[in-house]
Design a protein around this motif. Structure first.
Motif, PDB file in Angstrom:
ATOM      1  N   MET A   1      51.214  98.441  77.232  1.00  0.00           N
ATOM      2  CA  MET A   1      50.020  97.961  77.951  1.00  0.00           C
ATOM      3  C   MET A   1      48.779  98.099  77.064  1.00  0.00           C
ATOM      4  N   ILE A   2      48.696  99.216  76.339  1.00  0.00           N
ATOM      5  CA  ILE A   2      47.522  99.466  75.494  1.00  0.00           C
ATOM      6  C   ILE A   2      47.441  98.415  74.384  1.00  0.00           C
ATOM      7  N   VAL A   3      48.573  98.168  73.730  1.00  0.00           N
ATOM      8  CA  VAL A   3      48.579  97.191  72.631  1.00  0.00           C
ATOM      9  C   VAL A   3      48.149  95.816  73.156  1.00  0.00           C
ATOM     10  N   MET A   4      48.619  95.465  74.347  1.00  0.00           N
ATOM     11  CA  MET A   4      48.281  94.141  74.886  1.00  0.00           C
ATOM     12  C   MET A   4      46.803  94.083  75.332  1.00  0.00           C
ATOM     13  N   HIS A   5      46.366  95.090  76.103  1.00  0.00           N
ATOM     14  CA  HIS A   5      45.008  95.030  76.660  1.00  0.00           C
ATOM     15  C   HIS A   5      43.915  95.245  75.609  1.00  0.00           C
ATOM     16  N   LEU A   6      44.270  95.901  74.499  1.00  0.00           N
ATOM     17  CA  LEU A   6      43.265  96.045  73.424  1.00  0.00           C
ATOM     18  C   LEU A   6      43.294  94.827  72.507  1.00  0.00           C
ATOM     19  N   ASP A   7      44.200  93.884  72.809  1.00  0.00           N
ATOM     20  CA  ASP A   7      44.268  92.641  72.040  1.00  0.00           C
ATOM     21  C   ASP A   7      44.555  92.919  70.564  1.00  0.00           C
ATOM     22  N   LEU A   8      45.456  93.869  70.305  1.00  0.00           N
ATOM     23  CA  LEU A   8      45.742  94.251  68.918  1.00  0.00           C
ATOM     24  C   LEU A   8      46.674  93.243  68.268  1.00  0.00           C
ATOM     25  N   LYS A   9      46.446  92.996  66.998  1.00  0.00           N
ATOM     26  CA  LYS A   9      47.262  92.047  66.250  1.00  0.00           C
ATOM     27  C   LYS A   9      47.137  92.378  64.763  1.00  0.00           C
ATOM     28  N   PRO A  10      47.953  91.742  63.903  1.00  0.00           N
ATOM     29  CA  PRO A  10      47.815  92.010  62.482  1.00  0.00           C
ATOM     30  C   PRO A  10      46.366  91.756  62.043  1.00  0.00           C
ATOM     31  N   GLY A  11      45.795  92.720  61.344  1.00  0.00           N
ATOM     32  CA  GLY A  11      44.414  92.571  60.874  1.00  0.00           C
ATOM     33  C   GLY A  11      43.405  93.336  61.717  1.00  0.00           C
ATOM     34  N   SER A  12      43.788  93.775  62.930  1.00  0.00           N
ATOM     35  CA  SER A  12      42.825  94.490  63.784  1.00  0.00           C
ATOM     36  C   SER A  12      42.417  95.815  63.151  1.00  0.00           C
ATOM     37  N   LEU A  13      41.140  96.161  63.358  1.00  0.00           N
ATOM     38  CA  LEU A  13      40.620  97.461  62.915  1.00  0.00           C
ATOM     39  C   LEU A  13      40.436  98.311  64.172  1.00  0.00           C
ATOM     40  N   VAL A  14      41.093  99.467  64.205  1.00  0.00           N
ATOM     41  CA  VAL A  14      41.191 100.227  65.455  1.00  0.00           C
ATOM     42  C   VAL A  14      40.775 101.676  65.238  1.00  0.00           C
ATOM     43  N   GLY A  15      40.094 102.250  66.237  1.00  0.00           N
ATOM     44  CA  GLY A  15      39.794 103.678  66.251  1.00  0.00           C
ATOM     45  C   GLY A  15      40.610 104.336  67.347  1.00  0.00           C
ATOM     46  N   GLU A  16      41.049 105.575  67.103  1.00  0.00           N
ATOM     47  CA  GLU A  16      41.840 106.282  68.113  1.00  0.00           C
ATOM     48  C   GLU A  16      41.416 107.742  68.128  1.00  0.00           C
ATOM     49  N   SER A  17      41.294 108.310  69.343  1.00  0.00           N
ATOM     50  CA  SER A  17      41.114 109.759  69.446  1.00  0.00           C
ATOM     51  C   SER A  17      41.668 110.191  70.803  1.00  0.00           C
ATOM     52  N   GLY A  18      42.404 111.383  70.872  1.00  0.00           N
ATOM     53  CA  GLY A  18      42.833 112.117  69.707  1.00  0.00           C
ATOM     54  C   GLY A  18      44.195 111.627  69.212  1.00  0.00           C
ATOM     55  N   THR A  19      44.453 112.024  67.993  1.00  0.00           N
ATOM     56  CA  THR A  19      45.704 111.645  67.340  1.00  0.00           C
ATOM     57  C   THR A  19      46.899 112.285  68.048  1.00  0.00           C
ATOM     58  N   GLY A  20      46.744 113.542  68.443  1.00  0.00           N
ATOM     59  CA  GLY A  20      47.813 114.261  69.138  1.00  0.00           C
ATOM     60  C   GLY A  20      49.066 114.346  68.286  1.00  0.00           C
ATOM     61  N   SER A  21      50.195 113.847  68.816  1.00  0.00           N
ATOM     62  CA  SER A  21      51.476 113.880  68.093  1.00  0.00           C
ATOM     63  C   SER A  21      51.744 112.578  67.347  1.00  0.00           C
ATOM     64  N   GLY A  22      50.804 111.641  67.438  1.00  0.00           N
ATOM     65  CA  GLY A  22      50.940 110.394  66.669  1.00  0.00           C
ATOM     66  C   GLY A  22      51.864 109.366  67.290  1.00  0.00           C
ATOM     67  N   SER A  23      52.173 109.543  68.560  1.00  0.00           N
ATOM     68  CA  SER A  23      53.086 108.581  69.203  1.00  0.00           C
ATOM     69  C   SER A  23      52.440 107.190  69.268  1.00  0.00           C
ATOM     70  N   LEU A  24      51.235 107.118  69.831  1.00  0.00           N
ATOM     71  CA  LEU A  24      50.540 105.833  69.907  1.00  0.00           C
ATOM     72  C   LEU A  24      50.183 105.318  68.516  1.00  0.00           C
ATOM     73  N   SER A  25      49.820 106.230  67.607  1.00  0.00           N
ATOM     74  CA  SER A  25      49.360 105.814  66.269  1.00  0.00           C
ATOM     75  C   SER A  25      50.408 104.938  65.573  1.00  0.00           C
ATOM     76  N   HIS A  26      51.676 105.321  65.696  1.00  0.00           N
ATOM     77  CA  HIS A  26      52.725 104.546  65.018  1.00  0.00           C
ATOM     78  C   HIS A  26      52.822 103.121  65.573  1.00  0.00           C
ATOM     79  N   ALA A  27      52.698 102.992  66.883  1.00  0.00           N
ATOM     80  CA  ALA A  27      52.794 101.650  67.494  1.00  0.00           C
ATOM     81  C   ALA A  27      51.595 100.801  67.079  1.00  0.00           C
TER      82      ALA A  27
END
Ligand SMILES: C[S@@+](CC[C@H](N)C(=O)[O-])C[C@H]1O[C@@H](n2cnc3c(N)ncnc32)[C@H](O)[C@@H]1O
Length: 299
Positions: free
Chosen positions: A97-123
Motif C-alpha cells: 500500500m505504501i509503495v502504491m500510495h507514495l507513487d514510488l517508481k524507478p527514479g523516485s527520491l524518497v525519505g524514510e524515518s525511522g529505518t528500524g529493521s530495514g524491512s520497508l527500506s528494502h522494498a
C-alpha cells in the motif's frame, strides 16, 4: 549477490545472502561468509553447510537428512519474512500500500524515518532502483550501524543512504525541496511533518505515515492540514483470504422429481439427494490490526 540482480541463472557465491526454503512456513536467511563461526545451519530437514552452497544455482533443491531444502535468490519480500528483528517492522500488505500510495517508481527520491529493521527500506530500494535513491534516518546508533552493514551486504549501497539523526529535532539534514516522497514510521509522526514539508518538492509530492493508534493518526492529520498538505486519506489494510472448496449438501427433491426417478427404476428412497457445488468460505476471523496508514499530497 545484490537484491537487485536480475540474472536468470545466478549461482551462490561467497558474500551472498541466501534464502533457505525449508517448508511453506519456514524460510531462513543466511550470509555466506566463510570466515564466520557459524558455517552450518541446523534445520528441521537436517544440517545445511553454508560452504557447500557455493557454486549451486539459485533454485537448486539440496537433499538433506530428512527431505530437501531449496536455495532461493534474496528479494525484499523474503527479507521481510526472514530479517533479524531489531524493532517492530512493516509487513507486506502495508508495504505494498505504501509503495502504491507514495507513487514510488524507478527514479523516485524518497525519505524514510525511522529505518528500524530495514524491512520497508528494502522494498523502497527495489522500487526506485536503478536511478532513484532512499535516504533513511534513525536516531538509534546500533540500528543505523546494522542497517548500513546490511545495505552493503545486499548490494544496495548505491540506492540507500542510512543516516543517524533525530528527525524530530533535525529533520532530513540538508535535503530541501528534494524528495518525491517521505514515509514516517515513528511514535510521534506529527513532530516530523514540518521537516518532511521542507524536504519535499512542491508540486504533488507525497507523504505517508504508519501508526498503530487512532490518536496518533488524529494528531498527524491535524498537523498535515496545518502545514498545507491536501488529499488526506487514512486506511487500514486487512487481509481477508477466501477459501474456495467443494461442499456436499443434501437437497430436498419434490415428489414429482422423486416419482420420475433418476435411472429408470433406481428411484431415490429418501426425499433428499446429495449435491456437490463449489463455494467460497469467508474466514470467521480476519488477522489482526497492524496499523493505520495516512497519506497526503503537497502542492
Ligand atoms: C517501528 S521502527 C520502524 C520499522 C521500519 N519501518 C521497518 O519496516 O523495519 C521505528 C524506528 O523509528 C526510530 N525512531 C523513533 N524516533 C525517532 C526519531 N525522533 N528520529 C529518528 N528515528 C526515530 C526508532 O529508533 C525505530 O528504529
Amino acid at each position: 549477490m545484490s537484491f537487485l540482480t536480475s540474472s536468470n541463472h545466478p549461482t551462490v557465491a561467497e558474500g551472498d545472502t541466501v534464502m533457505i526454503y525449508i517448508d511453506y512456513s519456514t524460510i531462513l536467511a543466511a550470509q555466506i561468509d566463510l570466515s564466520a563461526k557459524q558455517s552450518v545451519i541446523h534445520t528441521k530437514k537436517g544440517p545445511v553447510s553454508l560452504k557447500n552452497l557455493i557454486g549451486h544455482r539459485y533454485g537448486t533443491k539440496l537433499t538433506c537428512k530428512s527431505g530437501y531444502v531449496q536455495i532461493l535468490q534474496p528479494t525484499p519480500e523474503l527479507w521481510t519474512k526472514t530479517l533479524p528483528f531489531r524493532t517492530q517492522i512493516l509487513y507486506l500488505p502495508d508495504i505494498s500500500m505504501i509503495v502504491m500510495h507514495l507513487d514510488l517508481k524507478p527514479g523516485s527520491l524518497v525519505g524514510e524515518s525511522g529505518t528500524g529493521s530495514g524491512s520497508l527500506s528494502h522494498a523502497i530500494a527495489r522500487t526506485v532502483a536503478p536511478s532513484g535513491h532512499l535516504y533513511t534516518f534513525d536516531y538509534h546508533d546500533v540500528r543505523v550501524q546494522q542497517a548500513r552493514k546490511e545495505v552493503v551486504q545486499h548490494g544496495l549501497e548505491d540506492i540507500i543512504t542510512v543516516q543517524l539523526a533525530d528527525v524530530y529535532e533535525n529533520g532530513y539534514g540538508t535535503l530541501e525541496n528534494h524528495l518525491d516522497a517521505v514515509m514516517l514510521d515513528l511514535p510521534m509522526p506529527w513532530l516530523a511533518i514540518p521537516h518532511a514539508k521542507k524536504a519535499l518538492k512542491k508540486g504533488g509530492s507525497r507523504v505517508g505515515s504508519f501508526s498503530p493508534c487512532i490518536e496518533q493518526v488524529q494528531r498527524t492529520c491535524e498537523e498535515l492540514k496545518k502545514h498545507g498538505f491536501s488529499d488526506l486519506v487514512t486506511l487500514e489494510c486487512l487481509m481477508r483470504p477466501l477459501e474456495v472448496k467443494v461442499m456436499n449438501m443434501n437437497s430436498w427433491q419434490p415428489p414429482e422429481v422423486r416419482a420420475a426417478g433418476v435411472d429408470g427404476d433406481r428411484r431415490p428412497k429418501t426425499p433428499f439427494s446429495q449435491i456437490s457445488f463449489s463455494t467460497a468460505i469467508i474466514p470467521k476471523e480476519v488477522p489482526g490490526h497492524s496499523g493505520f496508514l495516512t497519506f497526503a499530497s503537497l502542492f
